[in-house]
Design a protein around this motif. Sequence first.
Motif, PDB file in Angstrom:
ATOM      1  N   MET A 226      -6.252  -4.247 -10.081  1.00 20.72           N
ATOM      2  CA  MET A 226      -5.807  -4.598  -8.735  1.00 20.72           C
ATOM      3  C   MET A 226      -6.208  -6.032  -8.397  1.00 20.72           C
TER       4      MET A 226
ATOM      5  N   PHE B 141      -1.238  -5.690  -1.969  1.00 19.31           N
ATOM      6  CA  PHE B 141      -2.037  -4.562  -1.505  1.00 19.31           C
ATOM      7  C   PHE B 141      -3.151  -5.069  -0.588  1.00 19.31           C
TER       8      PHE B 141
ATOM      9  N   TRP C 106     -11.096   8.447  -5.397  1.00 19.18           N
ATOM     10  CA  TRP C 106     -10.545   7.891  -6.621  1.00 19.18           C
ATOM     11  C   TRP C 106     -10.302   8.988  -7.649  1.00 19.18           C
TER      12      TRP C 106
ATOM     13  N   ASP D 141       0.810  -1.225   0.000  1.00 20.48           N
ATOM     14  CA  ASP D 141       0.000   0.000   0.000  1.00 20.48           C
ATOM     15  C   ASP D 141       0.842   1.273   0.000  1.00 20.48           C
TER      16      ASP D 141
ATOM     17  N   LEU E 151      -6.891  -7.264  -0.982  1.00 18.98           N
ATOM     18  CA  LEU E 151      -7.656  -6.052  -0.689  1.00 18.98           C
ATOM     19  C   LEU E 151      -8.872  -6.324   0.186  1.00 18.98           C
TER      20      LEU E 151
ATOM     21  N   MET F 131      -4.130   6.561  -3.687  1.00 12.52           N
ATOM     22  CA  MET F 131      -2.983   6.487  -4.588  1.00 12.52           C
ATOM     23  C   MET F 131      -3.355   7.020  -5.970  1.00 12.52           C
ATOM     24  N   THR F 132      -4.590   6.742  -6.419  1.00  4.02           N
ATOM     25  CA  THR F 132      -4.995   7.150  -7.763  1.00  4.02           C
ATOM     26  C   THR F 132      -5.528   8.578  -7.818  1.00  4.02           C
TER      27      THR F 132
ATOM     28  N   GLN G  37       2.131   6.776  -2.894  1.00  2.00           N
ATOM     29  CA  GLN G  37       1.321   7.587  -2.003  1.00  2.00           C
ATOM     30  C   GLN G  37       1.767   9.048  -2.094  1.00  2.00           C
TER      31      GLN G  37
ATOM     32  N   ARG H 204      -6.545   3.018   0.654  1.00  3.58           N
ATOM     33  CA  ARG H 204      -5.246   3.588   0.318  1.00  3.58           C
ATOM     34  C   ARG H 204      -4.990   3.495  -1.183  1.00  3.58           C
ATOM     35  N   VAL H 205      -5.517   2.453  -1.823  1.00  3.63           N
ATOM     36  CA  VAL H 205      -5.402   2.364  -3.274  1.00  3.63           C
ATOM     37  C   VAL H 205      -6.147   3.517  -3.940  1.00  3.63           C
ATOM     38  N   SER H 206      -7.322   3.827  -3.395  1.00  3.89           N
ATOM     39  CA  SER H 206      -8.091   4.933  -3.978  1.00  3.89           C
ATOM     40  C   SER H 206      -7.346   6.256  -3.857  1.00  3.89           C
TER      41      SER H 206
ATOM     42  N   ASN I  55      -4.950  -9.575  -5.292  1.00  2.18           N
ATOM     43  CA  ASN I  55      -4.248  -8.990  -4.165  1.00  2.18           C
ATOM     44  C   ASN I  55      -4.923  -9.443  -2.872  1.00  2.18           C
TER      45      ASN I  55
END
Length: 652
Positions: free
Chosen positions: A264, A243, A280, A221, A269, A252-253, A225, A248-250, A267
């Motif tokens: 993704m 991940f 996002w 994750d 998640l 990141m984007t 960032q 945290r992925v959201s 993973n």
Amino acid sequence: MTENRRYLGNCFLYKCLFALTFWNHVSLSVENELFRSVSNDSPENSSDKKINTLPPVYTNSHSKSNFDWVVVQNTTESLSLSEITNYNVKKLIALLSNFKQGSSLQNLTLTNVLVNWNALIEILQTVWHSSIEYFNINSVTQLSNIFSCDFDYSGTSMKALTMKKVTITDRYFIQNHLYKIFANMNIAALTIAESEMIHMLCPSSDSPFRYLNFLKNELTDLLFQNCDKLTQLEKLILQRNKFESLRRVSFMTSLMKSLKYLDMSNNLLRHDGADVQCQWAESLTELDLSSNQLTDSVFECLPVNIKKLDLQNNQITSVPRGAAELKSLKELNLASNRLADLPVCSGFTSLEFLNVEMNSILTPPADFFQSCPRVRELQAGQNPFKCSCDLQDFIRLERQSGGKLAGWPVAYVCEYPENLRGTQLKDFHLSELACNTTLLLVTALLLTLVLVAVVAFLCIYLDVPWYVRMMWQWTQTKRRARHNHPEEQETALQFHAFVSYSEHDSLWVKNELIPNLEKGEGCIQLCQHERNFIPGKSIVENIINCIEQSYRSIFVLSPNFVQSEWCHYELYFAHHKLFSENSNSLILILLEPIPPYVIPARYHKLKALMAKRTYLEWPKERSKRALFWANLRAAISINLPMSDGKRCEETV
């Protein structure tokens, strides 16, 4: 005509010769560059224009020394080499240095590269300033002695770099020295796959990356960032990494302003929900979250502008009705989850394709296409369908949908009940009556009404209520008798016969019957209601007692008899004794002829008795009456104990 044919033949021949000449010229171009490369590599031959030596070319990996590589492919635009080592890397660099920008070579593939870090950087730097646009490196090992170095990214023709199966043998190095080389590359596409990479730096300046593929690594994750340098990135593949947090992925984007596709899948998640906000990239339209550990709460953390969403192979049990609206969503994949029902489309107003295969759906709703009018294709096969009435509407829906059910009919098979397991839904049928509850209730109600009407008619015709009442009185009398006088249960016979007659025929009984039987020869005792009924007891109880204490029951039949209610009671109880004790105790005397139409319907037992049993008919002629009385006495033939202990002998 002949001249035209000769002319066309000559033209065809000239074109073939021209094509062969051109192909020979093109195929030799790369070989010439290979010859020049090796020639220029030798200082003593630098002034010689001809090639004295050429590295041997092999089509397989055996029968070669450590100094040789294998040429896998060699065309004007593509070159593929294998078995690159620290021993031949200098010759490779010398070869690649000849492919300056403007050369025809655009694709380079190196396989089984066993070099150190410095040699790899030299290869990359050489390729960076060549005509090569697409560079693939497969199976890189022995990367050791990693150090910081300056890389010249300027003036390149490179568009895409792909590196797979990179193995680093150096255990102690500064990771940033490795990652910054790749993070700051000024190319459109970068792939580093199957390399156990644990991190990647954010570019130091605005990056031209439009495609990043970090398939099957060890990324977490912490990747990208707060990275605002990937504003041109359109496609990001992070499949098969580690991940864990969807939130945290959201984030990141969120700074990737041009991102359209994100993979993704495969993973670890999760999304805890609980009012956790996600953010996002607004440009994201395709998202692959398949093969993770997501539950129903994932619908609280999805891009609002998403068009294609893959949630296959997760742990989703339902689509919450209160989930955020995804008005742009057109394709949704929910296969291999735990859904028990089809999702509603209240939040997916633009949905066109839905996949819910391999879930736990027993009975899909029949109104799905009504609630989801824009859906053009539904994949709902390979579910454990329960073939029942509820499924009939869904099967009927398939016929009306016009082929919207993908995989029909092979993928749609009954799982329950067990006797229908394996039956395709198209072959499952139930009658309309069995499945239409309203029709079934109406039919059952009509049948019940008909049955009630028939029973009521029979009850009225056969006077069933009367018989029920008589049976009730009989059982109540017997119960009271057992309760009040249990010692009298085995009572001996006290009378030869009980006489039942109508009051209108009482004169005949008193003047003819009683005198001739009791006052004639013998000592016959008759039970008559006027003299033998016990005061205080009910009439029914007295009738029952007299019948039970009498050997025979004499019925004086006439039109008056069948009109008497009490005569009917007495006949009923006597007939009951006839069957309960299996005795022949009934004696019928026809005093006057009885027309059949005079006998009421409830006297069907009397009709049966008169049809099956012999009865005595009272003769009008006096000369025949002696025989009548003789026959009657013969029918009452039994010895009864007298009150003084003597026995009354029968008279014949």
